[in-house]
Motif scaffolding. Structure first.
Motif, short mmCIF file in Angstrom:
data_model
loop_
_atom_site.label_atom_id
_atom_site.label_comp_id
_atom_site.label_asym_id
_atom_site.label_seq_id
_atom_site.Cartn_x
_atom_site.Cartn_y
_atom_site.Cartn_z
N UNK A 1 1.11 -1.05 0.00
CA UNK A 1 0.02 0.25 0.03
C UNK A 1 0.74 1.17 0.54
N UNK A 2 1.13 1.61 -1.31
CA UNK A 2 1.63 3.29 -1.16
C UNK A 2 0.73 4.67 -0.76
N UNK A 3 0.92 5.76 -0.23
CA UNK A 3 -0.18 7.02 -0.93
C UNK A 3 0.67 7.30 -2.25
N UNK A 4 0.28 7.96 -3.40
CA UNK A 4 0.24 8.80 -4.33
C UNK A 4 2.24 9.52 -4.25
N UNK A 5 1.93 9.91 -2.89
CA UNK A 5 3.64 10.68 -2.59
C UNK A 5 4.93 9.42 -2.31
N UNK A 6 4.87 8.39 -1.90
CA UNK A 6 5.20 7.56 -1.33
C UNK A 6 5.49 6.75 -3.08
N UNK B 1 5.73 15.38 -10.64
CA UNK B 1 3.68 14.89 -10.24
C UNK B 1 3.92 13.68 -9.93
N UNK B 2 3.19 13.25 -8.75
CA UNK B 2 2.88 11.95 -8.04
C UNK B 2 2.02 11.41 -9.09
N UNK B 3 1.31 10.12 -8.97
CA UNK B 3 0.85 9.47 -10.14
C UNK B 3 -1.13 9.82 -9.62
N UNK B 4 -1.13 10.12 -10.52
CA UNK B 4 -3.12 10.36 -9.76
C UNK B 4 -3.92 8.91 -9.56
N UNK C 1 -8.01 11.61 5.26
CA UNK C 1 -7.76 13.05 4.52
C UNK C 1 -8.33 13.45 2.71
N UNK C 2 -8.09 12.35 2.30
CA UNK C 2 -8.57 12.67 0.73
C UNK C 2 -7.32 12.34 -0.11
N UNK C 3 -6.03 11.92 0.20
CA UNK C 3 -5.08 12.28 -0.56
C UNK C 3 -5.66 10.40 -1.17
N UNK C 4 -4.97 10.42 -2.58
CA UNK C 4 -5.29 9.24 -3.27
C UNK C 4 -4.25 7.87 -2.35
N UNK C 5 -4.42 6.81 -2.77
CA UNK C 5 -3.84 5.54 -1.88
C UNK C 5 -3.61 4.51 -3.04
N UNK C 6 -2.69 3.97 -3.03
CA UNK C 6 -2.25 2.64 -4.47
C UNK C 6 -2.12 1.16 -3.32
#
Length: 638
Positions: A513-518, A533-536, A588-593
């Motif tokens: 599991x990763x955040x978009x920033x990670x 840019x971080x992934x969307x 917090x509404x941040x993207x996670x993958x």
């Protein structure tokens, strides 16, 4: 005395001849002593490097180092015709295309490369390990040095096989022999891959892991020696025998993972299933009419009951109690003394029956944790049973009446401590109407089946169900209760991915599991030219025959990045290309993958954990190789 002796000797020697003329007096004659023979000293043998077995390979142990250091010892150094002996400690640094060697403070310059080995021919130490053959220090055009192991091919493999498939885990010699042939084939096929750098192969997973003599093990060495000289062949040439750790149930076509193989004639690197065994069936005793679940303690007790004819109800506990008393050399109680099942009376009965009713075997603090309304004698009994862990891996029921089988289970644990009952955990490797074979920490052992068939259980340890028969695959984990060489009961826990050869691997499934920033940081760390840019979004756009991702689209605010083949795994920081991905948002509404995957490695060729599963199932190394490299043969290198 000496003069008289000389005169007398002359007279005797003259016999009847005329006497000699008179001599002028002089000093006494003293004979010159003959010196003792002194052995001719043997010339000190010139230092030399022992020849290497043929064929040999050159393996890099360290590349682009600023220097290379060796401890004090009795060393031979050689470069071309120059051969010298050194004591050390030695330090090699590059200098003008050659090497400057510091030997205990003194320096000397040598042409590169310089070979080094102990004069005794012993193993060569380097970086907390030891190696066969000899080492070489080579200067590069970049002002660095490589440390290279010159070693015979078969000796090299003795350090590869255990590093790739640790014999303590993969303790089936046929699997290790398959690995030995694959590793030998890879070494022969890729020898010279790094010729421009002065060596053939690297010692890392980029080639195949090599840990030198320090990693050697008798079982893996046996695998190398019993396959000596054998390689995998395709159309008469040495095949490119790639291998992977865990294939997740199916291997992949090489070209779907590595683009370079699209133009290589290697159809043997094809997608094949990592399963193929036919399930076996074992028959057991009929389960009781009243269905229900048992704890492991109860299953153990029911198995013990099978050794004295089975049955149900309180008699099971009574017979188990008498079996223990007989083992202790005490008179049986029999049916004249019913066995209670209520708490704490059951524990008091068990302890009393075996002489465990004393506070000596427990601590006051242990007794103090038990219910205050129990008698001190009952507390002492329960505390002693707990201290001796007579639940056999299960907690002793404290808040309910015991089942007869559970009371019998406590006696079974006692019998096991006295050598009259066995609890064997391992893998089942064979069964028929007469017996079963189990591979445990003690090796493979065969047990006859108890009269009337064993009692069979399925499920988890605290919720087991007795069944009349069970279908299993070779290699499934089991727990067997044994008495007098007979398998009284068998517990089959839930089997992961039934039938897959690699089902026991720790990498049979995984989650990341990763955040978009990670994820963005991973992509940029892999390749600094990629967008900042971080992934969307992340989506698999093409898959191979096994379901592995062939291409992945990574969407960003600055465009879409396309990943292919092995770069997918490396860029995203994943164990394998066999995965699904779910995109979501955190609190917090941040993207996670989140990636759900199977396997470890590139997924092509021999599956190491699968080879172990096949060996457990009785397959030979040639059968294993034929399965994972279809169409190939095994034979000597051309």
């Amino acid at each position: 005395m000496r003069r008289a002796a000389v005169v007398l000797g002359l007279a005797l020697a003259a016999g009847c001849s005329a006497p000699p003329p008179p001599r002028v007096a002089g000093p006494a004659l003293v004979p010159t002593p003959t010196p003792a023979a002194v052995p001719t000293p043997s010339p000190t043998p010139a230092p030399r490097l022992a020849p290497l077995p043929s064929p040999a390979v050159n393996v890099s142990l360290a590349v682009d180092r600023a220097s290379a250091a060796f401890p004090a010892g009795d060393w031979v150094l050689a470069s071309g015709e120059r051969v010298e002996r050194r004591r050390g400690p030695l330090v090699f640094v590059p200098l003008n295309g050659g090497l400057r060697v510091t030997d205990d403070g003194a320096t000397s310059d040598w042409p590169s490369p310089v070979e080094i080995a102990p004069t005794s021919g012993a193993l060569v130490p380097w970086a907390d390990a030891t190696y066969r053959g000899r080492l070489a220090v080579r200067a590069t055009t970049r002002g660095t040095v490589h440390v290279i192991n010159h070693v015979g091919l078969e000796d090299y493999l003795k350090g590869v096989v255990p590093a790739e498939m640790g014999p303590r885990v993969y303790d089936e010699v046929e699997a290790l022999k398959a690995q030995a042939v694959a590793a030998r084939s890879y070494a022969v096929r890729h020898r010279g891959q790094f010729a421009a750098e002065g060596y053939d192969l690297c010692a890392s997973p980029r080639c195949q892991v090599y840990s030198g003599a320090s990693a050697e093990s008798p079982l893996s060495t046996r695998a190398v020696e019993e396959t000596a000289g054998e390689v995998l062949l395709w159309k008469g040439a040495v095949a490119d025998a790639l291998f992977t750790s865990t294939c997740g149930g199916r291997t992949e076509n090489a070209a779907d993972v590595m683009a370079g193989y699209g133009s290589v004639d290697a159809p043997y690197l094809a997608s094949v299933p990592c399963f193929g065994e036919t399930p076996q069936t074992i028959e057991g005793a009929p389960p009781p009419a009243k269905k229900g679940t048992l704890t492991l303690l109860g299953a153990r007790g029911r198995a013990l009951a099978a050794s004295f004819g089975g049955g149900e109800g309180p008699k099971i506990a009574q017979k188990a109690r008498d079996a223990v008393r007989q083992r202790l050399g005490l008179a049986a109680f029999g049916a004249s003394r019913p066995h209670p099942l209520s708490v704490p009376a059951v524990y008091l009965e068990i302890a009393s029956a075996i002489g465990f009713d004393t506070a000596i075997l427990s601590e006051e603090s242990e007794r103090g944790e038990l219910p205050s309304n129990w008698s001190e004698k009952a507390k002492a009994a329960v505390a002693a049973l707990q201290r001796f862990q007579l639940g056999g891996g299960s907690a002793l029921p404290m808040d309910r009446a015991l089942k007869p089988e559970e009371a019998a289970g406590v006696y079974a644990v006692l019998l096991s401590r006295m050598g009259d009952f066995e609890d064997v955990e391992g893998r089942i490797t064979k069964s028929d109407e007469t017996g079963i074979e189990v591979k445990s920490a003690k090796g493979r052992s065969s047990y006859s089946l108890s009269k009337g068939s064993p009692v069979l259980f399925e499920g988890g340890n605290e919720a087991l169900t007795q069944v009349a028969r069970h279908a299993y695959f070779i290699g499934d984990r089991v727990r067997v209760f044994v008495r007098d060489g007979a398998a009284l009961g068998v517990v089959f826990p839930p089997a992961p991915t039934a039938g897959a050869y690699d089902r026991e691997s720790a990498w049979e499934h995984w989650t990341r599991r990763f955040t978009a920033a990670e994820l963005g940081a991973k992509l940029r760390e892999r390749d600094g030219t990629r967008t900042a840019a971080d992934p969307t979004g992340v989506a698999v756009t093409a898959r191979g025959a096994s379901g592995r991702a062939r291409t992945v689209a990574v969407a960003t605010p600055k465009g879409t990045l396309t990943l292919t083949g092995l770069e997918i795994r490396f860029a995203l920081g994943l164990p394998e290309n066999l995965f699904n991905v779910v995109a979501g948002t955190d609190a917090a509404g941040g993207r996670i993958f989140t990636f759900y995957g199977r396997g470890w490695g590139h997924g092509v060729g021999l599956c190491q954990t699968g080879a172990f599963g096949m060996a457990l199932a009785g397959r030979t190394y040639r059968e294993i190789l034929a399965h994972y490299y279809p169409g190939t043969d095994v034979g000597p290198a051309p």
